[in-house]
Design an enzyme around this catalytic site. Structure first.
Site, PDB file in Angstrom:
ATOM      1  N   GLY A 217       3.075  25.848  37.726  1.00  0.00           N
ATOM      2  CA  GLY A 217       1.739  26.416  37.727  1.00  0.00           C
ATOM      3  C   GLY A 217       1.073  26.120  36.403  1.00  0.00           C
ATOM      4  O   GLY A 217       1.351  25.104  35.808  1.00  0.00           O
ATOM      5  N   SER A 218       0.208  26.984  35.919  1.00  0.00           N
ATOM      6  CA  SER A 218      -0.390  26.826  34.597  1.00  0.00           C
ATOM      7  C   SER A 218      -1.626  27.693  34.478  1.00  0.00           C
ATOM      8  O   SER A 218      -2.182  28.163  35.472  1.00  0.00           O
ATOM      9  CB  SER A 218      -0.775  25.376  34.293  1.00  0.00           C
ATOM     10  OG  SER A 218       0.349  24.536  34.280  1.00  0.00           O
ATOM     11  N   ASN A 219      -2.054  27.890  33.222  1.00  0.00           N
ATOM     12  CA  ASN A 219      -3.347  28.506  32.924  1.00  0.00           C
ATOM     13  C   ASN A 219      -4.157  27.534  32.094  1.00  0.00           C
ATOM     14  O   ASN A 219      -3.610  26.804  31.265  1.00  0.00           O
ATOM     15  CB  ASN A 219      -3.183  29.781  32.081  1.00  0.00           C
ATOM     16  CG  ASN A 219      -2.275  30.810  32.720  1.00  0.00           C
ATOM     17  OD1 ASN A 219      -2.308  31.023  33.922  1.00  0.00           O
ATOM     18  ND2 ASN A 219      -1.463  31.458  31.899  1.00  0.00           N
ATOM     19  N   ASN A 464      -4.232  28.339  39.011  1.00  0.00           N
ATOM     20  CA  ASN A 464      -3.653  27.983  40.311  1.00  0.00           C
ATOM     21  C   ASN A 464      -4.201  28.831  41.448  1.00  0.00           C
ATOM     22  O   ASN A 464      -3.615  28.882  42.533  1.00  0.00           O
ATOM     23  CB  ASN A 464      -2.125  28.076  40.286  1.00  0.00           C
ATOM     24  CG  ASN A 464      -1.524  27.543  38.999  1.00  0.00           C
ATOM     25  OD1 ASN A 464      -0.951  28.300  38.230  1.00  0.00           O
ATOM     26  ND2 ASN A 464      -1.687  26.263  38.745  1.00  0.00           N
TER      27      ASN A 464
END
Length: 794
Positions: A217-219, A464
């Site tokens: 995922g990620s921000n 995401n």
């Protein structure tokens, strides 16, 4: 500064590689060829064994190193045909792009051929590195992304549907299974095929890296200057994956007259496809979770296994026999099949049924790498967007900002267009290959991809979550729970203009919005008896901040896991719950997370209604259509469920008792970090467990969980503790008003060699939400350098 000189073949002019105090390579070259050469040589110096691991697992040759334990992963890698796709991509490259990859490979080979010591792993396994080829870089990139697609999720959902039936599936998912039951072949053969596919993934997970990539995922967020105290944009990001040894990302700086870029990339891959800045524009990505992988059920003729059904009758499948060499054992021969829908990845055509995978990065030669070089030359957000037209895989949320004051968002990549007759079932499950439905007829035009420059909100947030409302264009059937995105928006909205330091500090936020929702519910519940009341009382007074030193955070972890079981095990049954939470199929973790997000949303709806009622009778959390009991009639549309109070009470009691058994009866002595720590394993730790203590980095306790901005997820299955399965593997912060003060950090170091000074020297800074400087200007690079290696043409 320590200076060295090395004469080396393949250069056109001298190259200097400076090393700062953290060992980060700053490559300065007189021309573009030598810049890529220098990046390749520096990558091999720092991470050659990791590059070896990636190219071997992509080509299905890891068993040559570790023996029998690598055969399952190699078999699946061969079936995926990543080597074939990588070679085809190199053949399709333009002259400039191919020159980039060839120069990089030449740099890697220059290191291999030098007298510099090789990583100790080569001596341990008795292996000598082979020459690096351009297709190895492409294969290394593909193996890091093939597992991030949706094919595992579609398999897991099909398996779940087969286990629990359409009514129960609909209740869990909040909607009827699209196209079921008629789109799924009934009976034992199909169920057996699904079982085999799940077992393939379970056996291959360790070495093919399913756990490392499936939850990726990620921000990332960009804040416009109209909302900052400096009047200039700020870009922040952190990428979430499993913690590899060494870390998946490698920090590097490459400069020549054509470009000057610093950031992070995969070792083995030239350029900066994910993160970096060039002094004018900065970029970062998060994963969209887009649907660019389809599984097809192929019906083969058992009497003539090379034939499979199509809408036009029988067609012949392509078949080859490949030999997997096995260290310390006999070689294994496997059959590799391919239909018009793609390579057969699961099942045996000789038994009549198998699954083919159509995937944008292996379907045909893709020219996505054509974007790598032009993006380094972009000076504005708009120019950066334009360079991404050829990008294929993976489909990313690209977030950027520039020194002219712009911020931007682009969904980059190949989104398939399906034929108009396509059933929506392909979005959730494997589709029948013999009907002619679910055919790809093109890609969403670049102009129709979601994109924006300087949106009126003054910020761009990606974590995401869903990209657009509706299906224009269709991106995916489901996305990650929105809790991280909601928290980022909440923090950005809580103040007026924010300082760059405030915006960047959000990377370390550990407040869980779902935890706050459960805390509010507990404050209005009870009182209960015994351990349940002790747990309720402690959590009801908590603020939902999952800090590493927090005792309530530890209790919340046990409560959250017990609550998931109390809510959903009665619906799916004990056997299916064990399968869902075992961790053997990584995609099942995401299913449970989605159900829990639905439960949180249901509680939040109730709480919002109560607030609007302003003193009216409080709705009871135990009406019909509840979670925590046997499955009622499946609801139509989104789930309108309420969480049963008795399920909450049981979860509180179990959570308290589990915490007390593991950490003692006094909650004042509990801390979340004691149970919630990294657990990274070197690629050879299983082969040489006696060396694991030397190879593996130290465990680090930390705060947060899968719902917090500082992501640190764990599995749903009941275990004594909460080993972290997904976390931030690269953080970057760029203030476009002061680019020279940009910073980054990884949970480890730039070196991949255990025991060296730069193997884990960033780990403590990462743990404490500090970063190291991105030394950029030539003066700054020279001043910060502690070592310099001058490469001279031989």
């Amino acid at each position: 500064m320590v200076e060295e000189t090395l004469s080396i073949s393949g250069l056109r002019a001298p190259v200097t590689i400076y090393r700062d105090s953290y060992g980060v390579a700053h490559v300065r070259a007189a021309n573009e060829h030598d810049a890529w050469f220098g990046q390749g040589l520096a990558a091999a110096h720092d991470r050659l064994w990791q590059m070896e691991y990636d190219r071997r697992r992509a080509a299905g040759r890891w068993a040559e190193v570790v023996g029998r334990s690598g055969v399952a992963g190699d078999t699946l890698a061969r079936r995926l045909q990543l080597e074939r796709a990588a070679r085809d991509d190199v053949e399709a490259m333009s002259a400039q792009t191919r020159a980039m990859f060839e120069a990089y490979a030449a740099g890697v080979n220059a290191f291999i051929g030098s007298e510099r010591p090789l990583p100790l792993e080569y001596a341990l396994v008795g292996l000598a590195p082979e020459r690096w080829e351009p297709w190895h870089s492409v294969a290394s990139f593909k193996v890091r992304h093939v597992l991030m697609g949706v094919w595992q999720k579609k398999l897991a959902q099909a398996q779940l549907l087969a286990r629990v039936g359409p009514d129960t599936y609909a209740r869990l998912d909040g909607r009827p299974p699209a196209g079921s039951p008629v789109i799924l072949p009934p009976g034992a053969p199909y169920r057996r095929l699904l079982d085999e596919a799940i077992d393939d993934i379970r056996q291959a997970a360790a070495h093919l890296g399913f756990l490392a990539e499936a939850e990726a995922g990620s921000n990332s967020w960009a804040v416009h200057g109209s909302r900052t105290t400096t009047g200039t944009p700020v870009l922040c990001n952190d990428s979430h994956r499993a913690l590899d040894v060494p870390n998946v990302y490698w920090q590097v700086h490459v400069a020549c007259p054509a470009f000057d870029v610093i950031g992070a990339t995969f070792p083995g891959v030239p350029g900066f496809p994910h993160f970096g800045h060039n002094g004018s524009v900065a970029w970062s990505i998060t994963h969209t979770g887009a649907d660019y992988q389809d599984l097809y059920i192929e019906a083969f003729d058992p009497e003539h296994p090379g034939r499979y059904r199509t809408p036009d009758g029988w067609a012949g499948a392509e078949r080859t026999v490949e030999r997997i060499e096995v260290a310390g054992g006999a070689p294994v021969e496997i059959e590799v099949w391919r239909t018009r829908d793609g390579p057969i990845v699961h099942g045996d055509p000789r038994r009549g049924m198998a699954l083919a995978l159509r995937y944008t990065a292996t379907d045909e030669p893709c020219r996505g790498f054509e974007a790598l070089r032009p993006m380094l030359l972009a000076k504005t957000v708009a120019e950066l967007h334009e360079t991404q037209r050829p990008w294929v895989d993976p489909v990313n949320n690209l977030v950027s900002a520039d020194t002219s004051g712009n911020i931007g968002y682009l969904t980059r990549g190949f989104l398939p267009l399906r034929s108009p007759a396509t059933s929506r079932a392909h979005r959730q499950f494997p589709a029948p290959g013999w009907t002619g439905e679910c055919r790809w007829i093109g890609r969403v035009p670049f102009e129709q991809l979601p994109q924006a420059i300087n949106p009126p909100e003054g910020s761009i947030v990606t974590a995401n979550q869903a990209v657009v409302s509706g299906d224009e264009p269709y991106i995916a059937d489901s996305f990650s729970p929105p809790s991280r995105a909601e928290r980022i928006v909440e923090l950005l909205s809580a103040n007026g203009r924010m300082t760059p330091a405030q915006i960047i500090a959000m990377q370390g936020d550990t407040t869980s919005r779902p935890a706050q929702t459960w805390v509010r519910l507990l404050g209005r519940s009870g009182p209960f008896d015994g351990d349940a009341e002790r747990a309720r009382s402690l959590l009801a007074g908590w603020d939902g901040n999952v800090l590493p030193e927090s005792g309530p955070a530890l209790l919340y972890g046990y409560f959250r896991r017990a609550l998931a079981r109390a809510l959903f095990e009665p619906i799916v049954g004990a056997d299916t719950w064990r399968w869902l939470t075992s961790g053997e199929s990584p995609a099942t973790h995401a299913l449970v997370s989605r159900w829990m997000a639905n439960a949180v949303a249901a509680v939040e709806r109730d709480q919002a209604s109560e607030r609007r009622a302003e003193g009216e009778a409080t709705p009871r959390h135990g009406d019909a259509e509840t979670l925590g009991e046997g499955a009622p009639t499946a609801p139509a549309g989104p789930p309108r469920v309420r969480v049963r109070e008795d399920a909450v009470m049981r979860a509180l009691e179990e959570g308290w008792q589990q915490a007390a058994v593991r950490f003692g009866a006094d909650p004042a002595r509990w801390t979340w970090a004691a149970a919630h720590a990294t657990d990274a394993r070197h690629t050879l730790a299983a082969r040489s467990p006696e060396r694991a203590a030397r190879f593996d980095p130290p465990r680090v306790g930390m705060g947060g969980d899968g719902d917090t901005i500082q992501a640190a997820s764990y599995l749903w299955g009941e275990r004594p503790e909460f080993p972290i399965t997904g976390l931030s593997v690269y953080r970057q912060a760029v203030d476009l008003g002061d680019v020279a003060c940009s910073s980054y950090v990884v949970p480890g170091g730039v070196s991949g060699e255990p025991g060296t000074s730069h193997f884990t020297d960033q780990l403590e800074r990462w743990r404490t939400h500090q970063r190291i400087p991105m030394h950029y200007g030539e003066v700054d690079v020279r001043a910060a350098a502690v070592r310099a290696l001058e490469l001279k043409p031989a």
